[in-house]
Design a protein around this motif. Sequence first.
Motif, PDB file in Angstrom:
ATOM      1  N   GLY A 177       0.835  -1.194   0.000  1.00  0.00           N
ATOM      2  CA  GLY A 177       0.000   0.000   0.000  1.00  0.00           C
ATOM      3  C   GLY A 177       0.871   1.246   0.000  1.00  0.00           C
ATOM      4  N   PRO A 178       0.245   2.411  -0.051  1.00  0.00           N
ATOM      5  CA  PRO A 178       1.019   3.645  -0.139  1.00  0.00           C
ATOM      6  C   PRO A 178       1.733   3.974   1.168  1.00  0.00           C
ATOM      7  N   ASP A 179       2.826   4.718   1.055  1.00  0.00           N
ATOM      8  CA  ASP A 179       3.521   5.183   2.263  1.00  0.00           C
ATOM      9  C   ASP A 179       2.892   6.518   2.673  1.00  0.00           C
ATOM     10  N   VAL A 180       1.955   6.441   3.590  1.00  0.00           N
ATOM     11  CA  VAL A 180       1.160   7.632   3.926  1.00  0.00           C
ATOM     12  C   VAL A 180       1.963   8.672   4.706  1.00  0.00           C
ATOM     13  N   ASP A 181       2.926   8.237   5.475  1.00  0.00           N
ATOM     14  CA  ASP A 181       3.728   9.210   6.224  1.00  0.00           C
ATOM     15  C   ASP A 181       4.653   9.974   5.274  1.00  0.00           C
ATOM     16  N   LEU A 182       5.243   9.251   4.343  1.00  0.00           N
ATOM     17  CA  LEU A 182       6.086   9.893   3.336  1.00  0.00           C
ATOM     18  C   LEU A 182       5.241  10.870   2.521  1.00  0.00           C
ATOM     19  N   ARG A 183       4.020  10.456   2.193  1.00  0.00           N
ATOM     20  CA  ARG A 183       3.130  11.316   1.412  1.00  0.00           C
ATOM     21  C   ARG A 183       2.845  12.623   2.164  1.00  0.00           C
ATOM     22  N   LYS A 184       2.569  12.485   3.449  1.00  0.00           N
ATOM     23  CA  LYS A 184       2.209  13.643   4.262  1.00  0.00           C
ATOM     24  C   LYS A 184       3.321  14.704   4.239  1.00  0.00           C
ATOM     25  N   LEU A 185       4.572  14.262   4.284  1.00  0.00           N
ATOM     26  CA  LEU A 185       5.676  15.224   4.355  1.00  0.00           C
ATOM     27  C   LEU A 185       6.215  15.645   2.997  1.00  0.00           C
TER      28      LEU A 185
ATOM     29  N   ARG B  97      12.655   7.222  24.237  1.00  0.00           N
ATOM     30  CA  ARG B  97      11.322   6.616  24.423  1.00  0.00           C
ATOM     31  C   ARG B  97      10.263   7.716  24.502  1.00  0.00           C
ATOM     32  N   ARG B  98      10.617   8.810  25.147  1.00  0.00           N
ATOM     33  CA  ARG B  98       9.683   9.940  25.235  1.00  0.00           C
ATOM     34  C   ARG B  98       9.417  10.513  23.834  1.00  0.00           C
ATOM     35  N   LEU B  99      10.481  10.734  23.063  1.00  0.00           N
ATOM     36  CA  LEU B  99      10.342  11.313  21.721  1.00  0.00           C
ATOM     37  C   LEU B  99       9.563  10.381  20.799  1.00  0.00           C
ATOM     38  N   THR B 100       9.835   9.089  20.929  1.00  0.00           N
ATOM     39  CA  THR B 100       9.107   8.118  20.110  1.00  0.00           C
ATOM     40  C   THR B 100       7.634   8.115  20.487  1.00  0.00           C
ATOM     41  N   GLY B 106      -1.642  10.011  18.463  1.00  0.00           N
ATOM     42  CA  GLY B 106      -2.713  10.581  17.645  1.00  0.00           C
ATOM     43  C   GLY B 106      -2.712  10.116  16.211  1.00  0.00           C
ATOM     44  N   SER B 107      -3.252  10.988  15.337  1.00  0.00           N
ATOM     45  CA  SER B 107      -3.390  10.588  13.931  1.00  0.00           C
ATOM     46  C   SER B 107      -2.016  10.465  13.267  1.00  0.00           C
ATOM     47  N   ALA B 108      -1.085  11.329  13.685  1.00  0.00           N
ATOM     48  CA  ALA B 108       0.272  11.230  13.127  1.00  0.00           C
ATOM     49  C   ALA B 108       0.875   9.877  13.500  1.00  0.00           C
ATOM     50  N   GLY B 109       0.585   9.420  14.705  1.00  0.00           N
ATOM     51  CA  GLY B 109       1.096   8.133  15.170  1.00  0.00           C
ATOM     52  C   GLY B 109       0.547   6.982  14.341  1.00  0.00           C
ATOM     53  N   SER B 145       8.217  11.285   9.625  1.00  0.00           N
ATOM     54  CA  SER B 145       7.731  11.976  10.839  1.00  0.00           C
ATOM     55  C   SER B 145       8.464  11.456  12.070  1.00  0.00           C
ATOM     56  N   PHE B 146       8.771  10.190  12.067  1.00  0.00           N
ATOM     57  CA  PHE B 146       9.523   9.566  13.151  1.00  0.00           C
ATOM     58  C   PHE B 146      10.930  10.173  13.205  1.00  0.00           C
ATOM     59  N   LEU B 147      11.563  10.281  12.022  1.00  0.00           N
ATOM     60  CA  LEU B 147      12.913  10.859  11.946  1.00  0.00           C
ATOM     61  C   LEU B 147      12.911  12.316  12.378  1.00  0.00           C
ATOM     62  N   ALA B 148      11.865  13.036  11.967  1.00  0.00           N
ATOM     63  CA  ALA B 148      11.806  14.473  12.277  1.00  0.00           C
ATOM     64  C   ALA B 148      11.732  14.708  13.777  1.00  0.00           C
TER      65      ALA B 148
END
Lengths: 333, 185
Positions: A177-185, B97-100, B106-109, B145-148
């Motif tokens: 499926g698509p990489d939605v996190d990559l898409r978002k950024l 662990r806190r940053l992760t 939420g939705s980003a997670g 987003s995880f890397l950021a």
Amino acid sequence: MKRWILFFLFASLGGAADLDLKLPLKPKSVRFAVIGDSGTGHAGQFQLAELMAKYREAVGFDFVLMLGDNIYGGKTPSDFKRKFEDPYSKLLNDGVKFYASLGNHDDPNERLYKPFNMDGKRYYTFTRANATFLALDSTYMDPTQLDWVTQQLKQSNSTWKICYFHHPLYTHARFHGPDVDLRKLLEPVLIQNGVRVVFSGHEHVYERLRPQHGIDYFVLGNAGELRPHNLRPSNETALGFDTDQAFQLVEISGDQLYFQTISRSGKTVDQGTLDAGKKPPPETVAPVVQRFNEGGGVVESTPVVRRVPIDHVPIRQRESSAGIQPPQKRNAM
Amino acid sequence: MNSLRSVLWLASTLSLATLAQDKVNPEARVQEDFRKRVMDYVALHKTARSEGKGLKPTQSQAEIARYQRLLAHRIRERREHTGQGAIFTPEITAEFRRLTGIALQGSAGTRVQKSLNHAEPVRLPRLKVNDGYPEGAPLQSTPPSFLANLPQLPPEVEYRVAGHDLVLRDVDANLIVDLIPNLVP
């Protein structure tokens, strides 16, 4: 003598008689091929590479975009030979340049392998006439790379800004499926900076998406690997093909980009023209294309998955008859 | 007497200020400690690299493999007594662990989690510091987003999620510099 005249002569002499060429081959156009997930060393990769070499004689493309997973499994010199140098030997000997991007099965040190033309960088750019290409490392899209992408795109005045990277932002293949996190950024950067075309691999199928926010997306992850019948098209799918290996030919001339996707058996499974001067049609317009069943009969007009009749000789059987060793067992493809 | 009082007052004020600063931004202090440890490693990496011939793009994959092996060997020699936790100390691990946790909220997670699943989670043998990342095993992609959300790294090293673990990997030497087991659910 100009190169295009040579090609015309070649074609008129019947050299390309058995090829199903759809590109216009305009003078001074930029011509290239696209392959993804190619590095298996399987018979399918060799057969497709052989067909690419034939088309190269007719089309005269001088470079190839690689969408990642260029070398599966082991990374020994013999792996590079079997999974890259041997299958594409004819193209390499003819001076065709391969511009690789990194996939999750690649070692980032592939950036140092000269035939991949990465100049030691995990992500890089190059320009041909009015087209700028950005090869990105989607396995590691950190803030530094995102900034770099933004800067490069802002600086470019090219008519065609083309990005290619391994993980698709949109796809309807069901394995990943698509990489939605990559898409978002990444997608906002591409939209804001005028990217018109994106090529990705990772899914072992061919899929052309309807334009998303003004960008045409192609998934081409079946130049070596293949995941048959893996597509589950949605309204975003313009056309898909998931029953054989495939590569794509692209020609850019002025505001026009012509593409032709060709299967291992030589069938044209998709073709079309994009216009840089025109906004892509709205995403909601249904395409007029046909869906084929396994026997080649038309099933319906949309949504579209091409399942053209193929020679169903299993790949492993082909390998043994061709004397090719199967690749090492791996965790995942 | 007055001057002694002044000195005592100044000393207590300074120590209180330091204490207050620690309380205000303990995360920054831990992240600075992490940055310093990483830079120490990078200095070691550069010394090891300077001992041999550098590598420019080459036609020979054998040459690239040899370079990688030699560099890893030189680094291992220098880190012979370095084990797990030299960079990811308990304090730094807690901060990661806190940053992760923030990245996975939420939705980003949900998006990051989907992206991790999309990236072909790998099952690898138990990873060890100073070992090479298993040859031929795919490098699991790490969601942007995880890397950021993690401290930025110099180009010599990178983060990689490997199953549930977070690995700090030497890019050129393909070496596991340190790791945090079970960081990612």
